[in-house]
Write a protein that holds these residues in place. Structure first.
Motif, PDB file in Angstrom:
ATOM      1  N   ASN A  96       0.821  -1.198   0.000  1.00 30.48           N
ATOM      2  CA  ASN A  96       0.000   0.000   0.000  1.00 30.48           C
ATOM      3  C   ASN A  96       0.865   1.262   0.000  1.00 30.48           C
ATOM      4  O   ASN A  96       0.732   2.156   0.831  1.00 30.48           O
ATOM      5  CB  ASN A  96      -0.987   0.013   1.171  1.00 30.48           C
ATOM      6  CG  ASN A  96      -2.168   0.912   0.904  1.00 30.48           C
ATOM      7  OD1 ASN A  96      -2.338   1.377  -0.220  1.00 30.48           O
ATOM      8  ND2 ASN A  96      -2.957   1.168   1.918  1.00 30.48           N
ATOM      9  N   VAL A  97       1.767   1.280  -0.968  1.00 31.53           N
ATOM     10  CA  VAL A  97       2.729   2.369  -1.093  1.00 31.53           C
ATOM     11  C   VAL A  97       2.591   3.005  -2.473  1.00 31.53           C
ATOM     12  O   VAL A  97       2.392   2.316  -3.462  1.00 31.53           O
ATOM     13  CB  VAL A  97       4.173   1.833  -0.931  1.00 31.53           C
ATOM     14  CG1 VAL A  97       5.189   2.908  -1.208  1.00 31.53           C
ATOM     15  CG2 VAL A  97       4.371   1.252   0.441  1.00 31.53           C
ATOM     16  N   ALA A  98       2.690   4.311  -2.524  1.00 31.02           N
ATOM     17  CA  ALA A  98       2.749   5.025  -3.800  1.00 31.02           C
ATOM     18  C   ALA A  98       4.190   5.479  -4.011  1.00 31.02           C
ATOM     19  O   ALA A  98       4.778   6.119  -3.147  1.00 31.02           O
ATOM     20  CB  ALA A  98       1.817   6.225  -3.796  1.00 31.02           C
ATOM     21  N   VAL A  99       4.758   5.110  -5.146  1.00 30.77           N
ATOM     22  CA  VAL A  99       6.119   5.531  -5.499  1.00 30.77           C
ATOM     23  C   VAL A  99       5.988   6.713  -6.452  1.00 30.77           C
ATOM     24  O   VAL A  99       5.389   6.600  -7.521  1.00 30.77           O
ATOM     25  CB  VAL A  99       6.907   4.384  -6.150  1.00 30.77           C
ATOM     26  CG1 VAL A  99       8.301   4.845  -6.532  1.00 30.77           C
ATOM     27  CG2 VAL A  99       6.970   3.184  -5.203  1.00 30.77           C
ATOM     28  N   ILE A 100       6.543   7.837  -6.043  1.00 31.12           N
ATOM     29  CA  ILE A 100       6.378   9.096  -6.773  1.00 31.12           C
ATOM     30  C   ILE A 100       7.725   9.551  -7.306  1.00 31.12           C
ATOM     31  O   ILE A 100       8.725   9.534  -6.594  1.00 31.12           O
ATOM     32  CB  ILE A 100       5.817  10.205  -5.836  1.00 31.12           C
ATOM     33  CG1 ILE A 100       4.579   9.726  -5.077  1.00 31.12           C
ATOM     34  CG2 ILE A 100       5.559  11.484  -6.609  1.00 31.12           C
ATOM     35  CD1 ILE A 100       3.408   9.406  -5.929  1.00 31.12           C
ATOM     36  N   ASP A 136      -6.129   6.088   0.016  1.00 27.99           N
ATOM     37  CA  ASP A 136      -5.966   4.746   0.575  1.00 27.99           C
ATOM     38  C   ASP A 136      -4.502   4.364   0.770  1.00 27.99           C
ATOM     39  O   ASP A 136      -4.196   3.351   1.396  1.00 27.99           O
ATOM     40  CB  ASP A 136      -6.660   3.709  -0.315  1.00 27.99           C
ATOM     41  CG  ASP A 136      -6.095   3.692  -1.719  1.00 27.99           C
ATOM     42  OD1 ASP A 136      -5.670   4.770  -2.197  1.00 27.99           O
ATOM     43  OD2 ASP A 136      -6.080   2.612  -2.337  1.00 27.99           O
ATOM     44  N   VAL A 137      -3.591   5.165   0.269  1.00 29.84           N
ATOM     45  CA  VAL A 137      -2.159   4.877   0.390  1.00 29.84           C
ATOM     46  C   VAL A 137      -1.684   5.259   1.785  1.00 29.84           C
ATOM     47  O   VAL A 137      -1.992   6.337   2.288  1.00 29.84           O
ATOM     48  CB  VAL A 137      -1.358   5.644  -0.685  1.00 29.84           C
ATOM     49  CG1 VAL A 137       0.128   5.484  -0.477  1.00 29.84           C
ATOM     50  CG2 VAL A 137      -1.769   5.176  -2.062  1.00 29.84           C
ATOM     51  N   GLN A 138      -0.938   4.337   2.402  1.00 31.21           N
ATOM     52  CA  GLN A 138      -0.441   4.590   3.755  1.00 31.21           C
ATOM     53  C   GLN A 138       0.955   5.206   3.760  1.00 31.21           C
ATOM     54  O   GLN A 138       1.330   5.899   4.690  1.00 31.21           O
ATOM     55  CB  GLN A 138      -0.431   3.296   4.557  1.00 31.21           C
ATOM     56  CG  GLN A 138      -1.815   2.741   4.792  1.00 31.21           C
ATOM     57  CD  GLN A 138      -1.768   1.403   5.513  1.00 31.21           C
ATOM     58  OE1 GLN A 138      -0.711   0.861   5.786  1.00 31.21           O
ATOM     59  NE2 GLN A 138      -2.942   0.880   5.817  1.00 31.21           N
TER      60      GLN A 138
END
Length: 76
Positions: A41-45, A64-66
Motif C-alpha cells: 500500500n505504497v505510492a512511489v512518486i 488509501d495509500v499509507q
C-alpha cells in the motif's frame, strides 16, 4: 587594482579541506541503505520539481495509500 595570486600553499590547503569533506560524505553515504523495504500500500512518486499543488493532488487522489516514497531527481 591589486591582483592576488594563489600560492601553492593556498591550493594545498583548499585541496586538503575538499578531501576531508569528501571523506565525511563517503562515511555518511556508506551508512545509508541503498534499498528501502516498505510495506504494501505504497505510492512511489517521481520528481515533482517542488510543485506543492502537485503534492497535494497526489495525496488527495491516493487517500488509501499509507506510505509515499519520493524518488527525487535522478535524471536531470
Amino acid at each position: 587594482t591589486e591582483t592576488r595570486t594563489t600560492s601553492d600553499r593556498d591550493l594545498n590547503e583548499v585541496t586538503l579541506q575538499i578531501g576531508m569533506h569528501l571523506m565525511l560524505g563517503v562515511d555518511v553515504l556508506a551508512d545509508e541503505n541503498n534499498i528501502v523495504y516498505v510495506n504494501s500500500n505504497v505510492a512511489v512518486i517521481g520528481d515533482i520539481h517542488g510543485q506543492f499543488h502537485d503534492l497535494l493532488n497526489l495525496i488527495d487522489t491516493n487517500k488509501d495509500v499509507q506510505q509515499f516514497v519520493f524518488l527525487g531527481d535522478y535524471v536531470d
